[in-house]
Design an enzyme around this catalytic site. Sequence first.
Site, PDB file in Angstrom:
ATOM      1  N   LEU A   4       0.911  -1.211  -0.017  1.00  0.00           N
ATOM      2  CA  LEU A   4      -0.048   0.014   0.205  1.00  0.00           C
ATOM      3  C   LEU A   4       0.857   1.184   0.048  1.00  0.00           C
ATOM      4  CD1 LEU A   4      -2.606  -1.178   2.695  1.00  0.00           C
ATOM      5  CD2 LEU A   4      -2.862  -1.288   0.106  1.00  0.00           C
ATOM      6  N   ASN A  16      -2.734  -6.237   8.873  1.00  0.00           N
ATOM      7  CA  ASN A  16      -2.451  -7.425   8.055  1.00  0.00           C
ATOM      8  C   ASN A  16      -2.139  -8.764   8.761  1.00  0.00           C
ATOM      9  OD1 ASN A  16      -1.853  -8.642   5.517  1.00  0.00           O
ATOM     10  ND2 ASN A  16       0.240  -8.291   6.024  1.00  0.00           N
ATOM     11  N   THR A  17      -2.328  -9.880   8.272  1.00  0.00           N
ATOM     12  CA  THR A  17      -1.881 -11.243   8.757  1.00  0.00           C
ATOM     13  C   THR A  17      -0.669 -11.530   8.065  1.00  0.00           C
ATOM     14  OG1 THR A  17      -3.547 -12.283   7.765  1.00  0.00           O
ATOM     15  CG2 THR A  17      -3.967 -11.573   9.778  1.00  0.00           C
ATOM     16  N   HIS A  18       0.144 -12.327   8.559  1.00  0.00           N
ATOM     17  CA  HIS A  18       1.243 -12.692   8.133  1.00  0.00           C
ATOM     18  C   HIS A  18       1.626 -14.282   8.597  1.00  0.00           C
ATOM     19  CE1 HIS A  18       5.025 -12.898   5.677  1.00  0.00           C
ATOM     20  NE2 HIS A  18       5.746 -13.621   6.932  1.00  0.00           N
ATOM     21  N   ASP A  50       2.558  -0.859   7.666  1.00  0.00           N
ATOM     22  CA  ASP A  50       3.657   0.695   7.491  1.00  0.00           C
ATOM     23  C   ASP A  50       4.043   0.508   6.213  1.00  0.00           C
ATOM     24  OD1 ASP A  50       5.756  -1.185   7.725  1.00  0.00           O
ATOM     25  OD2 ASP A  50       6.524  -0.108   9.461  1.00  0.00           O
ATOM     26  N   ALA A  51       4.857   1.288   5.725  1.00  0.00           N
ATOM     27  CA  ALA A  51       5.618   1.544   4.543  1.00  0.00           C
ATOM     28  C   ALA A  51       6.362   0.373   4.210  1.00  0.00           C
ATOM     29  CB  ALA A  51       6.206   2.879   4.228  1.00  0.00           C
ATOM     30  N   GLY A  52       6.842  -0.517   4.820  1.00  0.00           N
ATOM     31  CA  GLY A  52       7.827  -1.553   4.767  1.00  0.00           C
ATOM     32  C   GLY A  52       6.917  -2.681   4.437  1.00  0.00           C
ATOM     33  N   ASP A  54       5.997  -6.248   5.790  1.00  0.00           N
ATOM     34  CA  ASP A  54       5.758  -6.886   6.962  1.00  0.00           C
ATOM     35  C   ASP A  54       6.664  -6.388   8.100  1.00  0.00           C
ATOM     36  OD1 ASP A  54       3.908  -8.730   6.035  1.00  0.00           O
ATOM     37  OD2 ASP A  54       5.569 -10.059   5.222  1.00  0.00           O
TER      38      ASP A  54
END
Length: 103
Positions: A4, A16-18, A50-52, A54
Amino acid sequence: MKVLGPVVLGAHRVVNTHPALLPSFPGAHGVRDAMAHGVKVTGCTCHWVDAGVDTGPIIAQRAVPVGDDDTVDSLHERIKVVERELLVDVVRRLAADRSWRDS
C-alpha cells in the site's frame, strides 16, 4: 498481496496478517522460508501495516508447531486456520478498545 502506498496509509490504519512469527521470515514466502531454516515452531502474526514489507508494529502472534512430516502446503494450511482465528480475535479487541484510533 499488495504494497500500500502513502496515500492509503496516510488516510487509514490497516491491519495485516502474515504466516510467520515476525520479524522472522517476512515477505511472500514466510512458510517456505521458515521450513527451509529448520524451525520447530512458526506461526502467524497480526500487525499494523506501515511503508515496509511486514515491518509494522506487531499486534498479536500465535505459535504453530512444525511437524516432522509437514510440507510447506500442509503447514501453511494449519497456519491459515490459526491466522483466521487470530484476525477475528484482534478485530474484536480493536473494536472494543478504540484507543488505537488516537495513535
